[in-house]
Design a protein around this motif. Structure first.
Motif, PDB file in Angstrom:
ATOM      1  N   VAL A   5       0.817  -1.217   0.000  1.00  0.00           N
ATOM      2  CA  VAL A   5       0.000   0.000   0.000  1.00  0.00           C
ATOM      3  C   VAL A   5       0.850   1.267   0.000  1.00  0.00           C
ATOM      4  N   SER A   6       2.158   1.141   0.275  1.00  0.00           N
ATOM      5  CA  SER A   6       2.994   2.339   0.411  1.00  0.00           C
ATOM      6  C   SER A   6       3.016   3.223  -0.840  1.00  0.00           C
ATOM      7  N   PRO A   7       2.957   2.668  -2.084  1.00  0.00           N
ATOM      8  CA  PRO A   7       2.949   3.557  -3.249  1.00  0.00           C
ATOM      9  C   PRO A   7       1.714   4.458  -3.332  1.00  0.00           C
ATOM     10  N   TRP A   8       0.660   4.086  -2.618  1.00  0.00           N
ATOM     11  CA  TRP A   8      -0.588   4.851  -2.684  1.00  0.00           C
ATOM     12  C   TRP A   8      -0.675   5.915  -1.592  1.00  0.00           C
ATOM     13  N   LEU A   9       0.306   5.957  -0.727  1.00  0.00           N
ATOM     14  CA  LEU A   9       0.225   6.855   0.424  1.00  0.00           C
ATOM     15  C   LEU A   9       0.526   8.298   0.029  1.00  0.00           C
ATOM     16  N   ASN A  10      -0.346   9.195   0.468  1.00  0.00           N
ATOM     17  CA  ASN A  10      -0.092  10.631   0.398  1.00  0.00           C
ATOM     18  C   ASN A  10      -0.822  11.300   1.551  1.00  0.00           C
ATOM     19  N   LYS A  11      -0.685  12.579   1.667  1.00  0.00           N
ATOM     20  CA  LYS A  11      -1.224  13.298   2.829  1.00  0.00           C
ATOM     21  C   LYS A  11      -2.723  13.069   3.006  1.00  0.00           C
ATOM     22  N   GLU A  12      -3.469  13.153   1.914  1.00  0.00           N
ATOM     23  CA  GLU A  12      -4.928  13.078   2.013  1.00  0.00           C
ATOM     24  C   GLU A  12      -5.427  11.663   2.302  1.00  0.00           C
ATOM     25  N   TYR A  13      -4.697  10.668   1.816  1.00  0.00           N
ATOM     26  CA  TYR A  13      -5.198   9.295   1.905  1.00  0.00           C
ATOM     27  C   TYR A  13      -4.487   8.439   2.951  1.00  0.00           C
ATOM     28  N   LEU A  14      -3.494   8.983   3.619  1.00  0.00           N
ATOM     29  CA  LEU A  14      -2.787   8.193   4.629  1.00  0.00           C
ATOM     30  C   LEU A  14      -3.720   7.638   5.707  1.00  0.00           C
ATOM     31  N   PRO A  15      -4.618   8.457   6.307  1.00  0.00           N
ATOM     32  CA  PRO A  15      -5.473   7.912   7.380  1.00  0.00           C
ATOM     33  C   PRO A  15      -6.340   6.748   6.916  1.00  0.00           C
ATOM     34  N   VAL A  16      -6.994   6.874   5.764  1.00  0.00           N
ATOM     35  CA  VAL A  16      -7.909   5.814   5.334  1.00  0.00           C
ATOM     36  C   VAL A  16      -7.134   4.590   4.864  1.00  0.00           C
ATOM     37  N   ILE A  17      -5.985   4.787   4.198  1.00  0.00           N
ATOM     38  CA  ILE A  17      -5.202   3.633   3.748  1.00  0.00           C
ATOM     39  C   ILE A  17      -4.597   2.912   4.940  1.00  0.00           C
ATOM     40  N   ALA A  18      -4.135   3.671   5.930  1.00  0.00           N
ATOM     41  CA  ALA A  18      -3.603   3.040   7.147  1.00  0.00           C
ATOM     42  C   ALA A  18      -4.683   2.222   7.833  1.00  0.00           C
ATOM     43  N   PHE A  19      -5.890   2.781   7.924  1.00  0.00           N
ATOM     44  CA  PHE A  19      -6.985   2.051   8.581  1.00  0.00           C
ATOM     45  C   PHE A  19      -7.338   0.780   7.816  1.00  0.00           C
ATOM     46  N   VAL A  20      -7.551   0.887   6.519  1.00  0.00           N
ATOM     47  CA  VAL A  20      -7.998  -0.270   5.729  1.00  0.00           C
ATOM     48  C   VAL A  20      -6.937  -1.370   5.723  1.00  0.00           C
ATOM     49  N   SER A  21      -5.688  -1.013   5.444  1.00  0.00           N
ATOM     50  CA  SER A  21      -4.638  -2.034   5.335  1.00  0.00           C
ATOM     51  C   SER A  21      -4.387  -2.716   6.673  1.00  0.00           C
ATOM     52  N   LEU A  22      -4.314  -1.949   7.739  1.00  0.00           N
ATOM     53  CA  LEU A  22      -4.052  -2.545   9.058  1.00  0.00           C
ATOM     54  C   LEU A  22      -5.282  -3.284   9.590  1.00  0.00           C
ATOM     55  N   ALA A  23      -6.475  -2.823   9.219  1.00  0.00           N
ATOM     56  CA  ALA A  23      -7.692  -3.548   9.603  1.00  0.00           C
ATOM     57  C   ALA A  23      -7.711  -4.932   8.968  1.00  0.00           C
ATOM     58  N   LEU A  24      -7.290  -5.013   7.707  1.00  0.00           N
ATOM     59  CA  LEU A  24      -7.220  -6.309   7.035  1.00  0.00           C
ATOM     60  C   LEU A  24      -6.186  -7.215   7.697  1.00  0.00           C
ATOM     61  N   ILE A  25      -5.056  -6.628   8.101  1.00  0.00           N
ATOM     62  CA  ILE A  25      -4.028  -7.427   8.777  1.00  0.00           C
ATOM     63  C   ILE A  25      -4.555  -7.966  10.101  1.00  0.00           C
ATOM     64  N   THR A  26      -5.168  -7.109  10.893  1.00  0.00           N
ATOM     65  CA  THR A  26      -5.668  -7.556  12.203  1.00  0.00           C
ATOM     66  C   THR A  26      -6.790  -8.570  12.050  1.00  0.00           C
ATOM     67  N   PHE A  27      -7.627  -8.392  11.033  1.00  0.00           N
ATOM     68  CA  PHE A  27      -8.700  -9.359  10.793  1.00  0.00           C
ATOM     69  C   PHE A  27      -8.126 -10.712  10.393  1.00  0.00           C
ATOM     70  N   ALA A  28      -7.077 -10.695   9.568  1.00  0.00           N
ATOM     71  CA  ALA A  28      -6.511 -11.942   9.063  1.00  0.00           C
ATOM     72  C   ALA A  28      -5.645 -12.654  10.090  1.00  0.00           C
ATOM     73  N   THR A  29      -4.991 -11.892  10.949  1.00  0.00           N
ATOM     74  CA  THR A  29      -4.010 -12.489  11.849  1.00  0.00           C
ATOM     75  C   THR A  29      -4.502 -12.688  13.272  1.00  0.00           C
ATOM     76  N   GLY A  30      -5.522 -11.939  13.687  1.00  0.00           N
ATOM     77  CA  GLY A  30      -5.954 -12.017  15.077  1.00  0.00           C
ATOM     78  C   GLY A  30      -4.968 -11.370  16.023  1.00  0.00           C
ATOM     79  N   SER A  31      -4.038 -10.574  15.489  1.00  0.00           N
ATOM     80  CA  SER A  31      -3.046  -9.867  16.303  1.00  0.00           C
ATOM     81  C   SER A  31      -3.366  -8.382  16.281  1.00  0.00           C
ATOM     82  N   PHE A  32      -3.547  -7.792  17.436  1.00  0.00           N
ATOM     83  CA  PHE A  32      -3.958  -6.391  17.516  1.00  0.00           C
ATOM     84  C   PHE A  32      -2.865  -5.534  18.150  1.00  0.00           C
TER      85      PHE A  32
END
Length: 452
Positions: free
Chosen positions: A339-366
């Protein structure tokens, strides 16, 4: 950061598929974890799997989880054995006259018990079953409300185990000075969007402004026939015994031990382990002196209560093995790099939330994801000129989403155990609501990213 690329997704995807097919979480975790070790090295996969089990059991974090969850089971068992849980439920039934009131009462109780998500899930779930059963509420709906006031509420309260842990990370990353972690955490709370949305979605569901959706609709139809539990719920259920004494059970048998638990946890710097040990010691002595049960009966209840948590603890333990294989395959670095190529000032919060939400959902690690991702997100936000507390809030929100939505997350397992609800059925029925909350959260982060 080394990773196996897209192949690193295989163990987590396997777990989810197996869980949906078999409706069994422990077996799905074993299957997904073992496949991961086969991919890493098929020749040594079995020994790697067993070594991972041993390493997990030696880890201080899993030792803490086993003790806290097991002892919470002991305390809940004692409260039920004394009749305190029934007395509490009976007291609420004097005021709760409708289904909507029962669901709202469950939500309000969950908001009040914010110290720890484990305490919240087990206490609210076990004490509200009798109340919601009166109005033919399916256990899936009860589990959804209980789960929605666990991690989503704990992240919004500075006096919780989640806040204490994250505050320590903020200090270690230099975001705030040593000793100022909680003061910094307070600045992030307005931006923990998922916590706010998920918690306040519940009353809309309770009053039927948001109707039953998907699998929850089927659960409601089944409950109208008097079948409140979904199939295969007995294995994970927290056993609730009949109370021992001939005396009329008192409300104080429930309220006083819970107050001691909360006060002791706060006194010991939000240490749930010390809090629950103190509460059990007090409760055993209190019940013995009140002649509710003998000291021997109380101690027997402590062990029986711990034993009722074994299946839930087995699932939580195996989720740590899955985390180990995910770490070895580099799942988190892979997603962050993707996801790092898509990161910019305006989209960092939503991309951080979506990508890390998927990780936590898949791994069960919070908390583990927090420890890995905050050192990455914080400097990114600073270099891009993103409000640091907005970025931190998006990361915290992602962990809350994962805890709420993951099949094998600890709070999900405990919510299912306390409400006597198959945990796969619990997650599938609450998934539409977690996705609604997640979608609203994404929209809010998009707006905040373009305006702050």
């Amino acid at each position: 950061m080394q990773n196996w690329g897209i192949i690193s997704l295989v163990p987590a995807v396997t777990v989810i598929i197996l869980a949906l097919i078999t409706r069994k979480t422990f077996e799905a975790l074993v299957g997904g974890s073992f496949i991961g070790f086969v991919i890493i090295s098929y020749k040594s996969s079995f020994s790697d799997f067993t070594n991972s089990l041993l390493l997990v059991m030696q880890d201080a974090a899993i030792g803490w989880v086993i003790l806290v969850c097991g002892l919470f089971g002991s305390l809940i068992y004692l409260l039920a054995q004394s009749g305190g849980t029934n007395a509490f439920s009976g007291y609420l039934l004097k005021f709760v006259k409708t289904r909507k009131e029962a669901l709202l009462a469950t939500w309000l109780l969950g908001l009040c018990i914010f110290i720890d998500d484990y305490l919240n899930a087990l206490t609210v779930g076990s004490s509200m079953k009798k109340v919601t059963d009166r109005f033919n509420v399916p256990r899936e709906m009860l589990a959804y409300i209980v789960d929605s006031t666990a991690a989503p509420v704990c992240v919004l309260i500075p006096l919780s185990t989640w806040a204490i842990f994250i505050s320590g990370l903020l200090e270690s990353e230099g975001v705030v000075a040593q000793g100022e972690g909680l003061a910094g955490y307070l600045q992030a709370i307005p931006y923990i969007t998922y916590g706010w949305v998920a918690a306040f979605l519940v009353p809309l569901v309770a009053i039927n402004l948001i109707p039953p959706l998907g699998a929850m609709k089927k659960a409601e139809e089944r409950a109208k026939k008097g079948i409140l539990k979904p199939p295969d719920s007995d294995t994970i259920s927290l056993e609730i015994p009949e109370y021992l004494s001939d005396k009329e059970p008192k409300l104080s048998y429930f309220v006083i031990p819970i107050l001691v638990l909360i006060c002791a946890t706060v006194y010991f710097d939000i240490d749930a382990l010390r809090g629950v040990i103190t509460a059990i010691a007090f409760t055993v002595a209190y019940f013995a002196m009140s002649k509710v049960m003998s000291f021997a009966q109380a101690m027997d209840g402590v062990f029986k209560g711990f034993k009722t948590m074994l299946y839930a603890l087995a699932i939580v333990t195996m989720s740590f093995v899955l985390k180990d294989v995910n770490d070895q395959m580099g799942l988190t670095p892979y997603v962050i790099e993707s996801v790092s190529p898509w990161l910019n000032k305006e989209y960092l919060p939503v991309i951080a939330f979506v990508s890390l939400a998927l990780i936590t959902f898949a791994t069960g690690s919070f908390w583990g994801v927090y420890a890995i991702s905050l050192p990455v997100i914080i400097p990114l936000a600073q270099s891009m000129g993103v409000d640091i507390w907005l970025a931190i809030g998006s990361v915290i929100s992602a962990g809350a989403f994962g805890s709420h939505a993951c099949f094998y997350g600890d709070a999900t397992i405990l919510s299912a155990s306390a409400t006597e609800c198959n945990n796969v059925a619990h997650v599938v029925t609450q998934l539409p609501y977690t996705l609604i909350a997640g979608g609203i959260t994404c929209i809010i982060y998009l707006i905040l990213g373009h305006t702050i």
